[in-house]
Motif scaffolding. Sequence first.
Motif, PDB file in Angstrom:
ATOM      1  N   PHE A   1      -0.770   8.803   5.670  1.00  0.00           N
ATOM      2  CA  PHE A   1      -1.296   9.214   4.375  1.00  0.00           C
ATOM      3  C   PHE A   1      -1.732  10.671   4.431  1.00  0.00           C
ATOM      4  CE2 PHE A   1      -4.832   7.521   6.796  1.00  0.00           C
ATOM      5  CZ  PHE A   1      -5.862   8.411   6.581  1.00  0.00           C
ATOM      6  N   LYS A   2      -1.867  11.261   3.271  1.00  0.00           N
ATOM      7  CA  LYS A   2      -2.321  12.638   3.159  1.00  0.00           C
ATOM      8  C   LYS A   2      -3.826  12.647   2.966  1.00  0.00           C
ATOM      9  CE  LYS A   2      -1.811  16.845   0.391  1.00  0.00           C
ATOM     10  NZ  LYS A   2      -1.743  17.721   1.565  1.00  0.00           N
ATOM     11  N   GLU A   3      -4.515  13.362   3.831  1.00  0.00           N
ATOM     12  CA  GLU A   3      -5.964  13.448   3.713  1.00  0.00           C
ATOM     13  C   GLU A   3      -6.346  14.181   2.425  1.00  0.00           C
ATOM     14  OE1 GLU A   3      -8.232  13.357   7.817  1.00  0.00           O
ATOM     15  OE2 GLU A   3      -6.889  15.092   7.730  1.00  0.00           O
ATOM     16  N   GLY A   4      -7.456  13.771   1.848  1.00  0.00           N
ATOM     17  CA  GLY A   4      -7.949  14.395   0.630  1.00  0.00           C
ATOM     18  C   GLY A   4      -7.614  13.627  -0.627  1.00  0.00           C
TER      19      GLY A   4
ATOM     20  N   ILE B   1       0.852  -1.190   0.000  1.00  0.00           N
ATOM     21  CA  ILE B   1       0.000   0.000   0.000  1.00  0.00           C
ATOM     22  C   ILE B   1       0.886   1.239   0.000  1.00  0.00           C
ATOM     23  CG2 ILE B   1      -1.783   1.262   1.242  1.00  0.00           C
ATOM     24  CD1 ILE B   1      -2.654  -1.383   2.491  1.00  0.00           C
ATOM     25  N   ASP B   2       0.700   2.090  -1.006  1.00  0.00           N
ATOM     26  CA  ASP B   2       1.467   3.326  -1.163  1.00  0.00           C
ATOM     27  C   ASP B   2       0.489   4.497  -1.162  1.00  0.00           C
ATOM     28  OD1 ASP B   2       3.009   5.473  -1.936  1.00  0.00           O
ATOM     29  OD2 ASP B   2       3.375   4.753  -3.973  1.00  0.00           O
ATOM     30  N   PRO B   3       0.200   5.078   0.013  1.00  0.00           N
ATOM     31  CA  PRO B   3      -0.813   6.140   0.088  1.00  0.00           C
ATOM     32  C   PRO B   3      -0.411   7.447  -0.586  1.00  0.00           C
ATOM     33  CG  PRO B   3      -0.444   5.113   2.240  1.00  0.00           C
ATOM     34  CD  PRO B   3       0.671   4.690   1.340  1.00  0.00           C
TER      35      PRO B   3
ATOM     36  N   ARG C   1     -10.312   9.476   5.956  1.00  0.00           N
ATOM     37  CA  ARG C   1      -9.928  10.500   6.921  1.00  0.00           C
ATOM     38  C   ARG C   1      -9.404   9.833   8.183  1.00  0.00           C
ATOM     39  NH1 ARG C   1     -15.098  11.946   5.407  1.00  0.00           N
ATOM     40  NH2 ARG C   1     -15.875  11.265   7.454  1.00  0.00           N
ATOM     41  N   LYS C   2      -8.474  10.521   8.832  1.00  0.00           N
ATOM     42  CA  LYS C   2      -8.030  10.094  10.150  1.00  0.00           C
ATOM     43  C   LYS C   2      -9.122  10.416  11.165  1.00  0.00           C
ATOM     44  CE  LYS C   2      -3.618   8.735   9.686  1.00  0.00           C
ATOM     45  NZ  LYS C   2      -2.951   7.589  10.305  1.00  0.00           N
TER      46      LYS C   2
ATOM     47  N   PRO D   1      -1.891  13.294   9.617  1.00  0.00           N
ATOM     48  CA  PRO D   1      -2.093  11.929   9.139  1.00  0.00           C
ATOM     49  C   PRO D   1      -0.863  11.304   8.486  1.00  0.00           C
ATOM     50  CG  PRO D   1      -3.978  13.294   8.577  1.00  0.00           C
ATOM     51  CD  PRO D   1      -2.934  14.215   9.130  1.00  0.00           C
ATOM     52  N   SER D   2       0.095  12.112   8.079  1.00  0.00           N
ATOM     53  CA  SER D   2       1.271  11.564   7.406  1.00  0.00           C
ATOM     54  C   SER D   2       2.571  11.864   8.127  1.00  0.00           C
ATOM     55  CB  SER D   2       1.351  12.129   5.981  1.00  0.00           C
ATOM     56  OG  SER D   2       1.376  13.540   6.007  1.00  0.00           O
ATOM     57  N   LEU D   3       2.506  12.482   9.308  1.00  0.00           N
ATOM     58  CA  LEU D   3       3.695  12.869  10.056  1.00  0.00           C
ATOM     59  C   LEU D   3       3.559  12.349  11.479  1.00  0.00           C
ATOM     60  CD1 LEU D   3       6.229  14.528   9.276  1.00  0.00           C
ATOM     61  CD2 LEU D   3       5.132  16.504  10.338  1.00  0.00           C
TER      62      LEU D   3
END
Length: 742
Positions: free
Chosen positions: A188-191, A121-123, A237-238, A279-281
Motif C-alpha cells: 500500500f501507499k503510505e499517507g 482489500i484494495d489499498p 504506516r509500515k 510499502p507498495s514495491l
Amino acid sequence: MCYRSPVLLFVLLLGIVQLQANGGKGGEVPSMSVKRTSAPILLDGALDEAAWFEGQPAKDFWENFPTDSTLSPVQTEIYMTFDDQNLYIAAKCYSIGEDYIITSLRRDFRAGGNDNITFLIDPFNDRTNAFVFGMNPYGVMREALIANGGNDREDFDESWDNRWTGVSKIYDGYWICELAIPFSTLRFKEGLREWKFNSYRFDTQSNTRSSWHRIPQNQMIMNLAYMGDMIFEEAPRKSGPSISVIPYVTGGLSKDFEGETPSTDQFNFGGDAKITVTPSLNLDLTINPDFSQVEVDRQVVNLDRFEIFFPERRQFFLENADLFGRFGEDRINPFFSRRIGSARVKYLNDDGEESSSTIQNPILYGARLSGKADENWRVGLLNMQTAQEEDFELPSYNFTVAAVQRKVSSRSNIGMIFVNKQALTEDYNKDYYDEYNRVIGLDYNLASNDNSWTGKAFYHQAITQDNEAQNKFSTGTRLQYLKRNFSVTWRHAYVGEGFDAQVGFIRRKDYFRVAPEFRYFFYPSKGKLNRHGPGLQVETLWNPGFGRSDHQYEAFWDFSFTNNARMRWSIQNDYTYLFSDFDPSRSDAEPILGEQGYNYTSLRFFYSSDARKKLAVFVRGNAGQFFNGYSYQAGGRLTYRYQPFGQIAMDFTYTYLDLPTVQKSLILVGPRIDITFSKDVFLTTFIQYNSQVDNVNINTRFQWRFAPVSDFFLVYTDNYISDNFTVKNRAVVAKLTYWLNL
C-alpha cells in the motif's frame, strides 16, 4: 489488407467509450470507519474487545443469489481496527442453523459449495487489483490475489501465500471469525486514509450469496468495480523495512527404469527472499529454486492440433503475475512464465535420427521487482538465469521482462512490456538455438466504473535473428458491452507469420481471427430456474493469401438453477482446412489427409450439480461428426465429500474416434484422494491413467505446515506404461521450507 489499421480504429472507439462510461458508478457506495487501538486484540472468536466497536461497521449485506434486489435474509456484520503492526478484521455471520458445509480443512479452499466469508482489500483504490482473505466456520483460512478487475475466474489466483492469522468460533445462530493481517503482508501507499473494500459470503443453509456492496447478478461476485470505502482514523504506516528469507533443503532418490540407469540420489538447497523496498514495491529473490512440491498438471485428452495451456503454479512467479503475464490474449501471450525452466532441445535418438523434446532446464537464480510506484503507476522487472545443458548443446539463457502500467481514468490502464531471451554462453548449437529473441508490446485495457464496458487493444512486435521473416507482429482488440439482460462481445486479432515470441504462448501464426459473441438472459420470477438464455459464438480464421482456414459456430442455451446447478445445451459446426496430415488419436494410425477442408457438426452438453451435496456431479459430452468421420465423448467428475476431513474425486473422459483410418477408444481416468487430518497436515494422492500417451502416473504428496508459511513435504511419483504396467520411472523427494522474518 492492412492488419494494423483495425487496432488503431479500435483505440479511437475505446476513447469514445471511455468518455461515455466513466460517468457511471457501480451503485451506491457504502462506507465503514476503522479506528486505531492501543489495546491488545486477542484472536479467540469472542469479539469481546471494545476496540472492535469504536468504528463504523460494514453491515446490511445485499443478496446476490438467488436474487440481487433485496437485503440478504442472513445478515453479516464486519468490524475493523488497527495498530502499528496489523489490520484486524472480525465478522459476525448470522445463520439459520449449524449444519455448515466444510469441504475440507485444507488452506485455500474454493468458495463455492461451502460456508465461508471473503474480504477484498484494495489499498490503492484502483478497483483493479486486490488482496483476498477468507475464513470458514471451522477456522480454515484462504488468501489470494485478484487482478484485472476480477472479471473472470482467471483473475483469481489462490496460489499466492503469505503470513497472517485467523480463528473462527461457532455460536447458536451465528459464527464469528477474527483475523490479524500484518501491514507487511499488504502492499500500500503510505499517507492514504481511504482504501477500497468489499466482502462476500456464501451461506449454504439459506442457499444465498451476499455482499456488502450490492453486486448485480450478471457480474462476478468478486468483481472489483463494486467496492465500498474503508476509512482509517489515520493513514496506516509500515513498521520499518521488512525482509523475509525462505530457505529450503531437499533430498531424494530417483530411478529411470526405461533408460536402465542406476538409481540417483539428490541433495539440494536454496531459497527465496522477500524485501520491502517501499510499502507498495517488493523485491523477490531466488537462488537455485526448487519446485518439487508443486502439484502435477491435470492431463487431458488432446484431439487438437495445437499445444495445451497449463497454468503457472510456482510460487515465485505468482505475486503480480498479471503485470507480466496478461498482455495480449490467452492464445497470443508475449510472456508465459512456464517457458522459464523448460526448453525444447534437439538430439539424436537411439536410431541415430534427429529428434526433439521438452526438458526441465534448471533455474540458477532470479529476481523480480514489482508493485506500485504510486497511485497511477505499476512497475515490474523480472530477471532469471537458466543453466547450460551441454548434453543437448543448449546455452545458458538469461530472461529479462520489463513491464509498466499507467492508470488512465478510473479503472482503465495502458501497459508496455519488453521481453528478452538472451544466450550468455558461446558453446552451443547455433543452427538450432537462437542467440536472442525479443518482443516489445503495447496494451490498452478498458474497464468502465460499473463494468458494463470492458475491452482491450494490443500491438506486439517481435525482434528476431531471422531478417527474412515477414509480419513479425501481432495485434488484436476486444470490446464487451454487458447489461442485465444481454451481453455483446467483439474480438478480432492478427498474428503474423514472423511473430516468433519464444517466451510467450502462441498456439499458431499467420492468421486473422474474428470472433463476435451475443448472449441474452431471462430471470424467471418463480420456479427452479434462476437464470437462463440463448447465445451465439462465431469464430472465423483466415490465412493471408489463402482464405478461410477455420471456423467454429456455436449456438447454445444456458441454464442456472436455484439449487446452484448449471447446464448448457449447444450445437456446434466446425470447418477445418488441414494443411498437413493429422492423426487426432496420436497413435500409429493412418492420419487424416491434409491439403483439404473438412466440415463437421456435433451436439454438446454439460451439467454441474449442486456442490453443497455430499455427492456432486459434473458431466459433459459431445457426439457427432469429426473431420471425415465421427467422434463420441463423455466425461466429467464425481466428488464425494467426507466432512470435514476431505473428499474423493474421480475425473474421467472416454472418447471414441470412428474415422475411416482409425477406430479407437481413448480413456483418461484420474481418481484423487484429498485427506486433511487437521488444518496443518494434508495428504493428497492423484492417479492419472491416460491411454492416449500410454501412461499411468501416481503422485502422492504429504504436507505438514509446522509454522506459518513453513512446510515439510514428502512427494512420491511413479510412472508406468499403461498396457503392461511396466515401471518407467520412480522418485521420492523430501523438502523442508521455513519462513524467517529478519
